[in-house]
Design a protein around this motif. Structure first.
Motif, PDB file in Angstrom:
ATOM      1  N   LYS A  75     -20.475  50.081 -39.251  1.00  0.00           N
ATOM      2  CA  LYS A  75     -21.706  50.088 -38.472  1.00  0.00           C
ATOM      3  C   LYS A  75     -21.435  50.762 -37.125  1.00  0.00           C
ATOM      4  N   PRO A  76     -21.850  52.022 -36.940  1.00  0.00           N
ATOM      5  CA  PRO A  76     -21.614  52.708 -35.664  1.00  0.00           C
ATOM      6  C   PRO A  76     -22.244  51.934 -34.510  1.00  0.00           C
ATOM      7  N   LYS A  77     -21.562  51.931 -33.398  1.00  0.00           N
ATOM      8  CA  LYS A  77     -22.007  51.185 -32.225  1.00  0.00           C
ATOM      9  C   LYS A  77     -22.397  52.154 -31.115  1.00  0.00           C
ATOM     10  N   VAL A  78     -23.560  51.935 -30.497  1.00  0.00           N
ATOM     11  CA  VAL A  78     -23.980  52.772 -29.377  1.00  0.00           C
ATOM     12  C   VAL A  78     -23.223  52.309 -28.133  1.00  0.00           C
ATOM     13  N   VAL A  79     -22.424  53.214 -27.559  1.00  0.00           N
ATOM     14  CA  VAL A  79     -21.584  52.848 -26.415  1.00  0.00           C
ATOM     15  C   VAL A  79     -21.934  53.634 -25.155  1.00  0.00           C
ATOM     16  N   GLY A  80     -22.832  54.608 -25.276  1.00  0.00           N
ATOM     17  CA  GLY A  80     -23.240  55.386 -24.118  1.00  0.00           C
ATOM     18  C   GLY A  80     -24.601  56.001 -24.354  1.00  0.00           C
ATOM     19  N   THR A  81     -25.330  56.258 -23.283  1.00  0.00           N
ATOM     20  CA  THR A  81     -26.650  56.859 -23.442  1.00  0.00           C
ATOM     21  C   THR A  81     -27.059  57.623 -22.194  1.00  0.00           C
ATOM     22  N   TYR A  82     -27.947  58.563 -22.374  1.00  0.00           N
ATOM     23  CA  TYR A  82     -28.536  59.359 -21.297  1.00  0.00           C
ATOM     24  C   TYR A  82     -29.956  59.657 -21.740  1.00  0.00           C
ATOM     25  N   ARG A  83     -30.884  59.652 -20.807  1.00  0.00           N
ATOM     26  CA  ARG A  83     -32.277  59.926 -21.151  1.00  0.00           C
ATOM     27  C   ARG A  83     -32.688  61.280 -20.586  1.00  0.00           C
ATOM     28  N   LEU A  84     -33.327  62.101 -21.434  1.00  0.00           N
ATOM     29  CA  LEU A  84     -33.642  63.482 -21.081  1.00  0.00           C
ATOM     30  C   LEU A  84     -35.151  63.717 -21.161  1.00  0.00           C
ATOM     31  N   GLY A 119     -31.575  60.938 -16.570  1.00  0.00           N
ATOM     32  CA  GLY A 119     -31.638  59.601 -15.996  1.00  0.00           C
ATOM     33  C   GLY A 119     -31.260  58.520 -16.976  1.00  0.00           C
ATOM     34  N   ARG A 120     -31.371  57.298 -16.508  1.00  0.00           N
ATOM     35  CA  ARG A 120     -31.143  56.108 -17.333  1.00  0.00           C
ATOM     36  C   ARG A 120     -29.791  56.170 -18.044  1.00  0.00           C
ATOM     37  N   SER A 121     -28.802  56.688 -17.381  1.00  0.00           N
ATOM     38  CA  SER A 121     -27.502  56.866 -18.032  1.00  0.00           C
ATOM     39  C   SER A 121     -26.599  55.664 -17.832  1.00  0.00           C
ATOM     40  N   CYS A 122     -25.876  55.315 -18.864  1.00  0.00           N
ATOM     41  CA  CYS A 122     -24.886  54.245 -18.739  1.00  0.00           C
ATOM     42  C   CYS A 122     -23.901  54.322 -19.892  1.00  0.00           C
ATOM     43  N   VAL A 123     -22.730  53.753 -19.670  1.00  0.00           N
ATOM     44  CA  VAL A 123     -21.668  53.696 -20.671  1.00  0.00           C
ATOM     45  C   VAL A 123     -21.118  52.279 -20.683  1.00  0.00           C
ATOM     46  N   LEU A 124     -20.906  51.743 -21.865  1.00  0.00           N
ATOM     47  CA  LEU A 124     -20.324  50.415 -22.009  1.00  0.00           C
ATOM     48  C   LEU A 124     -18.967  50.389 -21.308  1.00  0.00           C
ATOM     49  N   LYS A 125     -18.690  49.297 -20.630  1.00  0.00           N
ATOM     50  CA  LYS A 125     -17.514  49.220 -19.758  1.00  0.00           C
ATOM     51  C   LYS A 125     -16.219  49.657 -20.441  1.00  0.00           C
ATOM     52  N   ALA A 126     -15.992  49.210 -21.669  1.00  0.00           N
ATOM     53  CA  ALA A 126     -14.747  49.526 -22.375  1.00  0.00           C
ATOM     54  C   ALA A 126     -14.616  51.005 -22.723  1.00  0.00           C
ATOM     55  N   TYR A 127     -15.723  51.747 -22.614  1.00  0.00           N
ATOM     56  CA  TYR A 127     -15.718  53.160 -22.995  1.00  0.00           C
ATOM     57  C   TYR A 127     -15.838  54.101 -21.791  1.00  0.00           C
ATOM     58  N   ARG A 128     -15.733  53.560 -20.599  1.00  0.00           N
ATOM     59  CA  ARG A 128     -15.843  54.416 -19.409  1.00  0.00           C
ATOM     60  C   ARG A 128     -14.549  55.171 -19.199  1.00  0.00           C
ATOM     61  N   ILE A 138     -32.480  67.874 -12.652  1.00  0.00           N
ATOM     62  CA  ILE A 138     -32.755  67.027 -11.504  1.00  0.00           C
ATOM     63  C   ILE A 138     -32.685  65.567 -11.940  1.00  0.00           C
ATOM     64  N   GLY A 139     -32.634  64.680 -10.964  1.00  0.00           N
ATOM     65  CA  GLY A 139     -32.647  63.266 -11.285  1.00  0.00           C
ATOM     66  C   GLY A 139     -32.192  62.440 -10.106  1.00  0.00           C
ATOM     67  N   CYS A 140     -32.418  61.148 -10.194  1.00  0.00           N
ATOM     68  CA  CYS A 140     -31.992  60.229  -9.143  1.00  0.00           C
ATOM     69  C   CYS A 140     -30.621  59.655  -9.493  1.00  0.00           C
ATOM     70  N   ALA A 141     -29.703  59.755  -8.552  1.00  0.00           N
ATOM     71  CA  ALA A 141     -28.387  59.138  -8.690  1.00  0.00           C
ATOM     72  C   ALA A 141     -28.313  57.989  -7.695  1.00  0.00           C
ATOM     73  N   SER A 142     -27.510  56.985  -7.999  1.00  0.00           N
ATOM     74  CA  SER A 142     -27.530  55.771  -7.195  1.00  0.00           C
ATOM     75  C   SER A 142     -26.181  55.379  -6.626  1.00  0.00           C
ATOM     76  N   LEU A 143     -26.244  54.816  -5.436  1.00  0.00           N
ATOM     77  CA  LEU A 143     -25.106  54.152  -4.828  1.00  0.00           C
ATOM     78  C   LEU A 143     -25.417  52.662  -4.819  1.00  0.00           C
ATOM     79  N   GLU A 144     -24.436  51.829  -5.124  1.00  0.00           N
ATOM     80  CA  GLU A 144     -24.680  50.387  -5.143  1.00  0.00           C
ATOM     81  C   GLU A 144     -24.908  49.872  -3.738  1.00  0.00           C
ATOM     82  N   GLY A 145     -25.924  49.015  -3.595  1.00  0.00           N
ATOM     83  CA  GLY A 145     -26.223  48.426  -2.314  1.00  0.00           C
ATOM     84  C   GLY A 145     -27.544  48.915  -1.762  1.00  0.00           C
ATOM     85  N   THR A 146     -28.153  48.110  -0.924  1.00  0.00           N
ATOM     86  CA  THR A 146     -29.457  48.456  -0.354  1.00  0.00           C
ATOM     87  C   THR A 146     -29.443  48.508   1.169  1.00  0.00           C
ATOM     88  N   ASP A 147     -28.278  48.440   1.782  1.00  0.00           N
ATOM     89  CA  ASP A 147     -28.166  48.525   3.237  1.00  0.00           C
ATOM     90  C   ASP A 147     -27.615  49.894   3.614  1.00  0.00           C
TER      91      ASP A 147
END
Length: 316
Positions: A123-132, A168-177, A202-211
């Motif tokens: 059963k293939p497992k989804v470990v990363g994604t990006y939205r286009l 956008g909406r990109s992420c990778v499962l921790k064990a696969y980073r 183009i797209g929004c990139a993020s830094l952790e934190g709001t201050d």
């Protein structure tokens, strides 16, 4: 994007490939349940949904509702369980990160074919994604997500002959980073960009934190050292604008600032990206967002060569 990735970061929005991003987290978008998602079946025309393979990992475009739901579950796990994003009622109930853009976008997935077997079947497992999201799709529906944070209309209007793509909406499962996963994601993105003749990402990139004060060094660095060239400027919407020039240029240590930037943003910089004026605070996701502007022509030839070689190997 980053020559030598580490594997312990968990920050975001955005490539062996000489450039590599070692972690992808871009929790962008609203969170609404999409009733029509159950009817989604993706057709990609002459573009083969399978865009690359590296060992047990495969990068492909989602073609079914089930695959999109797996991407949403991964996003929920990373954004809401691992990070500090606050889910709304719909996400809490479904345990998926969902919004209305999911029904419009193409979803890039990284699958691990060596995932544990269930009921005697692999059963293939989804470990990363990006939205286009391509410009023609955005124009005929709700526009780009980015327009909710940045005034990008003048930027697009200034380049009427160019095709824009929102990442956008990109992420990778921790064990696969790691290098392999992100290399594969960017091989997929490059194949997609070439097939659809995309000119600008183009797209929004993020830094952790709001201050902003706690992010003064990286934000000031992007303001002073990575501003767009003439004709490529875009700014945060007035009501969401947060100044990035917190420190004067002479007080910015570029080396220290680069070290403080999330790996993804460093990767975009190495590819040749510039950044819009002003940041946007996203309290729901606990991030400070910046606008990435990356014309394909700005990408270093050595990276283009590497991308193209990967694409040619896949085509063969």
């Amino acid at each position: 994007m980053i020559p030598s990735p580490s594997t312990n970061a968990a920050t975001m929005q955005r490539p062996a490939l000489a450039p590599v991003i070692n972690t992808l987290v871009s929790p962008k978008g609203m969170t609404k349940f999409i009733p029509g998602l159950s009817k989604i079946v993706r057709h990609h025309g002459s573009l083969d949904p399978v865009l690359g393979r590296l060992g047990s990992l495969e990068v492909r475009l989602a073609t079914t509702t089930k695959e999109i739901r797996k991407a949403q579950k991964l996003r929920f796990k990373v954004f809401f369980k691992e990070m500090s994003a606050a889910p709304n009622g719909a996400s809490l109930i479904s345990r998926r990160d969902v919004d209305e853009y999911d029904a419009l976008c193409d979803h890039l997935l990284v699958l691990d074919h060596d995932a544990k077997k269930r009921f005697g079947k692999q059963k293939p497992k989804v470990v990363g994604t990006y939205r286009l999201l391509r410009q023609e799709v955005a124009d005929s529906h709700s526009g780009f997500y980015t327009a909710g944070e940045y005034d990008i209309a003048p930027l697009i209007k200034a380049h009427p002959s160019l095709r824009f793509l929102e990442l956008g909406r990109s992420c990778v499962l921790k064990a696969y980073r790691n290098k392999r996963t992100v290399e594969l994601l960017w091989q997929g993105i490059w194949n997609y960009v070439q097939h659809h003749r995309i000119d600008v990402m183009i797209g929004c990139a993020s830094l952790e934190g709001t201050d902003p004060k706690e992010l003064a060094l990286p934000l000031s660095f992007l303001h002073h050292y990575a501003a767009p060239p003439t004709g490529w400027h875009a700014a945060a919407l007035p009501e969401r604008f947060t100044a990035m020039d917190i420190l004067p240029k002479e007080e910015v240590d570029p080396k220290a600032a680069l070290h403080a930037l999330p790996p993804l943003i460093k990767g975009y910089l190495r590819l040749g990206a510039s950044f819009g004026r002003g940041a946007v605070i996203d309290h729901q996701f606990g991030t400070t967002d910046v606008l990435v502007i990356l014309p394909v022509t700005a990408i270093s030839p050595r990276y283009v060569g590497h991308f193209s070689a990967a694409a040619n190997r896949q085509a063969a």
